[in-house]
Enzyme design. Structure first.
Site, PDB file in Angstrom:
ATOM      1  N   LYS A  50      43.054  45.147  21.144  1.00 36.31           N
ATOM      2  CA  LYS A  50      43.083  44.816  22.577  1.00 36.31           C
ATOM      3  C   LYS A  50      44.337  45.391  23.220  1.00 36.31           C
ATOM      4  O   LYS A  50      45.450  44.957  22.927  1.00 36.31           O
ATOM      5  CB  LYS A  50      43.073  43.287  22.726  1.00 36.31           C
ATOM      6  CG  LYS A  50      43.168  42.785  24.142  1.00 36.31           C
ATOM      7  CD  LYS A  50      41.863  42.883  24.886  1.00 36.31           C
ATOM      8  CE  LYS A  50      41.996  42.397  26.320  1.00 36.31           C
ATOM      9  NZ  LYS A  50      40.761  42.611  27.074  1.00 36.31           N
ATOM     10  N   GLY A  79      38.962  38.176  37.218  1.00 38.11           N
ATOM     11  CA  GLY A  79      40.164  38.701  37.848  1.00 38.11           C
ATOM     12  C   GLY A  79      40.090  38.746  39.359  1.00 38.11           C
ATOM     13  O   GLY A  79      41.087  38.523  40.035  1.00 38.11           O
ATOM     14  N   ASN A  80      38.885  38.998  39.907  1.00 35.48           N
ATOM     15  CA  ASN A  80      38.795  39.134  41.368  1.00 35.48           C
ATOM     16  C   ASN A  80      39.042  37.818  42.091  1.00 35.48           C
ATOM     17  O   ASN A  80      39.251  37.802  43.300  1.00 35.48           O
ATOM     18  CB  ASN A  80      37.452  39.741  41.785  1.00 35.48           C
ATOM     19  CG  ASN A  80      36.271  38.833  41.465  1.00 35.48           C
ATOM     20  OD1 ASN A  80      36.287  38.093  40.470  1.00 35.48           O
ATOM     21  ND2 ASN A  80      35.243  38.887  42.291  1.00 35.48           N
ATOM     22  N   LYS A 105      30.921  38.717  28.368  1.00 29.49           N
ATOM     23  CA  LYS A 105      30.303  37.757  29.294  1.00 29.49           C
ATOM     24  C   LYS A 105      28.897  37.399  28.816  1.00 29.49           C
ATOM     25  O   LYS A 105      28.500  36.225  28.813  1.00 29.49           O
ATOM     26  CB  LYS A 105      30.260  38.326  30.721  1.00 29.49           C
ATOM     27  CG  LYS A 105      31.645  38.560  31.308  1.00 29.49           C
ATOM     28  CD  LYS A 105      31.570  39.049  32.747  1.00 29.49           C
ATOM     29  CE  LYS A 105      32.875  39.721  33.171  1.00 29.49           C
ATOM     30  NZ  LYS A 105      34.089  38.930  32.947  1.00 29.49           N
ATOM     31  N   LYS A 132      38.553  35.161  27.723  1.00 27.36           N
ATOM     32  CA  LYS A 132      38.459  33.910  28.472  1.00 27.36           C
ATOM     33  C   LYS A 132      37.011  33.420  28.623  1.00 27.36           C
ATOM     34  O   LYS A 132      36.776  32.213  28.763  1.00 27.36           O
ATOM     35  CB  LYS A 132      39.134  34.032  29.838  1.00 27.36           C
ATOM     36  CG  LYS A 132      38.390  34.850  30.876  1.00 27.36           C
ATOM     37  CD  LYS A 132      37.891  34.030  32.038  1.00 27.36           C
ATOM     38  CE  LYS A 132      37.186  34.844  33.090  1.00 27.36           C
ATOM     39  NZ  LYS A 132      36.531  36.079  32.757  1.00 27.36           N
TER      40      LYS A 132
END
Lengths: 315, 315
Positions: A131, A13-14, A277, A215
């Site tokens: 979610k 996101g960053n 991740k 993602k």
């Protein structure tokens, strides 16, 4: 110059929002511009790059628009929102990376591919969605939406929030187009937001489905399908941290997939945002990838070569 | 089977909206499904196909959402709306064409490319915008938007309407990705909505710009860039009609580019929606294309071979 390393980079996101998470068009544009400077350095160094990216805050905004305009224009389903963000973020990346490459005298071209990701219609997530997406609403506003088939949960003081399935990604349906463009020398942007979720019906036909795909897990699949040597998961921290928030906290610098599986079982990454991740990174190496690295965006060039971030590879 | 003819098909609004122009997700899905049956017939017959499409009603809906949610989430510019529709319509086409091809036992793959189109920042359209978009608003609601730099016009009884530039498309920036995928055997969806409009700054950098590009004029450029033999502009009528609405009305079946230019000068196509289609068709043939055809969607397979529609080619 023949690229000697092929890398998939998953941008967090960053790389696409302002420092406070803002998603005004200007802040998105600026953040993408900064991120593409780092990506262009990699491309200029001869690395073959495939990019993927998140889309959570952007989809959140689209859902609010759906909701507030529903009395005038028909809302679009969640899979369409994902497709919309592949268009906008893909477009921003095209312009920004073109510019950053040109500034380095690099003539490599960039292409963005609208990408679907196959999920299983019988994934348990569809029966028990978990979610949370979109904004909090008072119960009185959530109830009518539940009557239209949506699942909302009481989240206490902040109100109710919609929850959707986050099914396992099974296959990057449009990977062949990515592979073809990579072979032709393009930097390719693909599987944005984890890919547009589709299920295969009994008739064999693919159809969009309302879900959110992680993602990073999709990035691991994309990296395998694209024949990448390295998967870099770019985020806002330099390393995965063990014992995060405790006096014993320490950065994890280098680890084998087997050791990482042990740390997972010991629940070192439970509950936090690092879990998917870590899972994506370990899956990629277990499936035959050379190296996965979880790194800050600033350090991706070093990370590709295993010289920054948390490096997951066989010893 | 080696494709012997390469075709660009520009799909009009009727390929993506309900019979009454409705753009509910269901109606868009259904209309795309019908259109892809015709496209799949072509592909099954060995024709190499590139698809492009309009996006007017879809962008209209996005502008309404922008407006009605502006107090909660930041509106996105018009170029982003175009990018959004490339995502959604491209996604619908992927699923529908995949299904229609599979039903015919054809294994050809489909890919959608996010596509930018270069326009000139000094195009006269930017000084005197003429293309109406979005919905009518009362003057009191249009005024604040004008203070934010938008141009609105008093359209009489129905209210005020925003007008934007509709500049000449100069180049399909992402055509190389299309060419690469076509060469690899894909059916490619590209330049949706005429492409996302970008201008080149004095620094050489491409940036999005708020404008609307005519999708048929872009299709003519795309067809040239993709090395197409034939451009088919698929619409809701069987032919271009001369003397439309008069007792002398007659369908135009076959015409040379030179004769069509003469008919243009005699203002046979002024004011109607046929003008840009005729211009796009004649440009394609003048620039070296073998044949351009303006045809109904139903007849595109015959049209490709010059056996239906208004056929523009050298005699």
């Amino acid at each position: 110059m023949v690229p000697h390393v092929r890398v998939v980079i998953a941008l967090g996101g960053n790389a696409m929002t302002g420092p406070d998470g803002s998603v005004t068009p200007q802040d998105q544009d600026r953040a993408v511009g900064v991120a593409m400077e780092r990506v262009a350095d990699l491309v200029a160094a001869g690395v073959s790059v495939v990019l993927t990216h998140g889309n959570g805050p952007q989809v959140g905004n689209l859902l609010v628009k759906n909701e507030l305009a529903a009395h005038v224009v028909p809302p679009v389903p969640l899979d369409w929102c994902g497709a919309q963000t592949q268009g906008t973020i893909g477009f921003l990346i095209l312009d920004a990376l073109d510019a950053a490459l040109a500034a380095r005298g690099v003539t490599t071209r960039v292409a963005t591919v609208v990408t679907r990701t196959l999920v299983d219609g019988s994934d348990p997530g569809f029966d028990e969605p978990t979610k949370p997406i979109g904004r909090y609403l008072p119960e009185v506003e959530a109830r009518p939406l539940m009557e239209h088939g949506q699942t909302w949960q009481d989240r206490g003081d902040r109100g109710w929030r919609r929850v959707v399935a986050s099914p396992e990604p099974l296959e990057i349906v449009d990977a062949p187009a990515v592979v073809s463009l990579v072979a032709a020398g393009f930097v390719v942007v693909a599987a944005g937001g984890g890919g547009i979720p589709v299920v295969r019906g009994e008739d064999g036909v693919l159809r969009g489905v309302e879900a959110v795909i992680d993602k990073d897990l999709s990035a691991a699949l994309l990296a395998r399908a694209a024949g990448a040597d390295v998967l870099v998961i770019a985020t806002d921290v330099d390393h995965v941290v063990l014992g995060f928030g405790t006096p014993d906290a320490r950065p994890l610098e280098s680890v084998t997939p087997a050791s990482l599986r042990t740390l997972q079982r010991e629940e070192h990454f439970a509950g936090g945002s690092m879990g998917p991740k870590v899972e994506a990174a370990v899956r990629f190496v277990e499936a035959g990838g050379t190296r996965a690295v979880i790194s800050s965006l600033e350090n991706i060039e070093l990370a590709v070569h295993g010289r920054a971030g948390t490096v997951i590879e066989e010893s």
